[in-house]
Design an enzyme around this catalytic site. Structure first.
Site, mmCIF file in Angstrom:
data_model
loop_
_atom_site.group_PDB
_atom_site.id
_atom_site.type_symbol
_atom_site.label_atom_id
_atom_site.label_comp_id
_atom_site.label_asym_id
_atom_site.label_seq_id
_atom_site.Cartn_x
_atom_site.Cartn_y
_atom_site.Cartn_z
ATOM 1 N N PRO A 1 0.789 -1.238 0.000
ATOM 2 C CA PRO A 1 0.000 0.000 0.000
ATOM 3 C C PRO A 1 0.817 1.281 0.000
ATOM 4 C CG PRO A 1 -0.044 -1.047 2.163
ATOM 5 C CD PRO A 1 0.585 -2.030 1.230
ATOM 6 N N LYS A 2 2.097 1.204 0.380
ATOM 7 C CA LYS A 2 2.927 2.414 0.449
ATOM 8 C C LYS A 2 3.866 2.564 -0.758
ATOM 9 C CE LYS A 2 1.517 4.156 4.368
ATOM 10 N NZ LYS A 2 2.412 4.352 5.508
ATOM 11 N N SER A 3 3.646 1.781 -1.783
ATOM 12 C CA SER A 3 4.488 1.888 -2.969
ATOM 13 C C SER A 3 3.972 3.010 -3.875
ATOM 14 C CB SER A 3 4.511 0.571 -3.755
ATOM 15 O OG SER A 3 5.153 0.747 -5.003
#
Length: 357
Positions: free
Chosen positions: A107-109
Site C-alpha cells: 500500500p505504500k508503494s
C-alpha cells in the site's frame, strides 16, 4: 495474484530459449556489490534483454509482472509495462484488478499508485476522446486542480460513464484507507481523481466522507487536509456561505479537543484563503480561556497572540501590544516552553510596532 502454474522458472521454458540474457554490469571492481537472489538477478538479466530489443510482446508483458512482483518499486519496469499495455492494446480494466491486488500487498508503494493513475487516465481518454484536453500518458501524482475536461461538456452517456469510473475509484481508495487513514499516496491519488474528472457531482459527497473520518479520529490530519482541498477546489470554490460553514465546523472540533493542532490550522487556513482576518475569531478564542483544558492549549494562546498582533498593527493600539506580550510570555513560560526562544523572539518583535501616543 502471483500466478505460478508450475515450479519451472520462466527462463527455463522453451519459449524463452531465443533470448540471450544480459548480466548486470557493475564494472571490473564493484565497491559494494548487492547480493541479489539468483531468481531476481536472472529475471533482471532477461528484462534487460527485453529492454535492449524494445520487444513489445505478451511474454515481455508477463515478464514485467514477474519483475514487479519481485520488486514493486522498480519504476523503469513500471514505465516499460505502461508502454506494453498501450502497444498491445490490453484491457485496462483487467490491469486495474491486478493493481488492486498489488496495492493490498504494497500500500505504500508510490509506483503502484502512480501506475493506477496512468491506467485510469488512459481509460478516461478512451471514454471521452473528444473532450480530453491534456495528456494522461505519464501523469505525476503532484496534485493539479486543472481538469482534463469539462464535465458539463460531456454527453449524458459520457457523464454516466465518468460518474461510474470516479465512484469506483473513490470506493477503491476508501477501502485502502481503512487500513491506513494517513496513507499519503492514497490521498494524493484521491485528489487527482477528484480534480482530473472535472467539476462533477462526486465532489458533493467528499465533505461528508471527511466528516465521517474526523468523527472517527478528529486528529486525522490527512482528513483535515482533504477537507481543505475539497472546499477550496470543489465547484464554486470557497464561497462566503461555505466559509461560515467551515468556520463553525472547525470551532466545534476545537471545543472538543482544544489542544489538537489540526482544526486550528484548518480554521486559520480557510480564513486566510477567503481573505478574512484572524481577528474574526477573537471572541471564540477568548471564550476558550475560561475552559480549564483549553487554557493550557498552546494553539489557543498562539492564535490570540496573532490576533492581538494584527489588532496592534491595524489600530496602533498599545493595549493590544500588551495583550500580545502577555500571550507570548504565557507561551514561553507555561504552555509551550519547549519553544520559548521563538515566543520570546515574537515578544521582541512586538516592540517594533508603531503605536499611537
Amino acid at each position: 495474484m502471483a500466478e505460478q502454474q508450475d515450479d519451472v522458472p520462466f527462463y527455463q521454458k522453451p519459449e524463452w530459449a531465443d533470448v540471450v540474457p544480459i548480466p548486470q554490469d557493475d564494472g571490473p571492481n564493484p565497491l559494494v556489490p548487492i547480493a541479489y537472489t539468483r531468481e531476481y538477478s536472472t529475471t533482471m538479466d532477461y528484462f534487460r534483454a527485453m529492454c535492449r530489443a524494445q520487444e513489445k510482446s505478451e511474454r515481455a508483458l508477463d515478464l514485467t509482472k514477474i519483475v514487479i512482483e519481485l520488486s514493486p518499486s522498480h519504476y523503469t519496469v513500471w514505465y516499460y509495462r505502461q508502454q506494453l499495455l498501450k502497444e498491445l492494446n490490453k484491457d485496462l480494466k483487467d490491469e486495474l484488478e491486478w493493481i488492486e491486488w498489488m496495492v493490498n500487498e504494497h500500500p505504500k508503494s508510490y509506483q503502484i499508485w502512480h501506475h493506477r493513475q496512468v491506467v485510469v487516465g488512459r481509460i478516461a481518454e478512451s471514454l471521452f476522446p473528444s473532450t480530453t484536453s491534456t495528456t494522461t500518458t505519464t501523469p505525476t501524482t503532484a496534485q493539479s486542480t486543472e481538469a482534463a475536461f469539462s464535465f458539463d461538456d460531456l454527453s449524458e452517456s459520457q457523464k454516466t460513464a465518468a460518474q461510474e469510473l470516479v465512484k469506483s475509484e473513490l470506493e477503491f481508495i476508501a477501502e485502502s484507507l481503512k487500513d491506513d487513514t494517513k496513507n499519503y499516496h492514497a490521498w494524493s491519488y484521491r485528489q487527482w481523481v477528484l480534480a482530473h474528472f472535472g467539476q462533477g457531482p462526486w465532489w458533493t459527497g467528499e465533505l461528508a466522507y471527511t466528516e465521517e473520518l474526523l468523527e472517527e479520529d478528529v486528529r486525522n490530519n490527512s482528513a483535515w487536509n482533504q477537507r481543505y482541498f475539497v472546499v477550496t477546489n470543489g465547484p464554486g470554490g470557497l464561497t462566503e456561505e461555505g466559509l461560515q460553514r467551515e468556520v463553525q465546523f472547525a470551532k466545534s472540533k476545537i471545543e472538543k479537543t482544544p489542544s489538537n493542532e489540526s482544526p486550528w490550522v484548518y480554521l486559520t487556513g480557510v480564513l486566510r484563503k477567503a481573505n478574512h482576518s484572524v481577528t474574526e475569531i477573537k471572541e471564540f478564542c477568548e471564550g476558550l480561556l475560561s475552559v480549564p483544558r483549553a487554557n493550557f492549549s498552546p494553539f489557543v494562546h498562539a492564535t490570540l497572540l496573532d490576533i492581538y498582533e494584527v489588532e496592534a498593527k491595524e489600530q496602533r493600539s498599545a493595549a493590544s501590544v500588551e495583550k500580545a506580550k502577555e500571550e507570548a510570555i504565557m507561551l514561553a513560560e507555561k504552555v509551550d516552553s519547549i519553544r520559548s526562544k521563538y515566543w520570546n523572539w515574537r515578544k521582541t518583535q512586538l516592540q517594533k510596532i508603531d503605536i499611537l501616543a
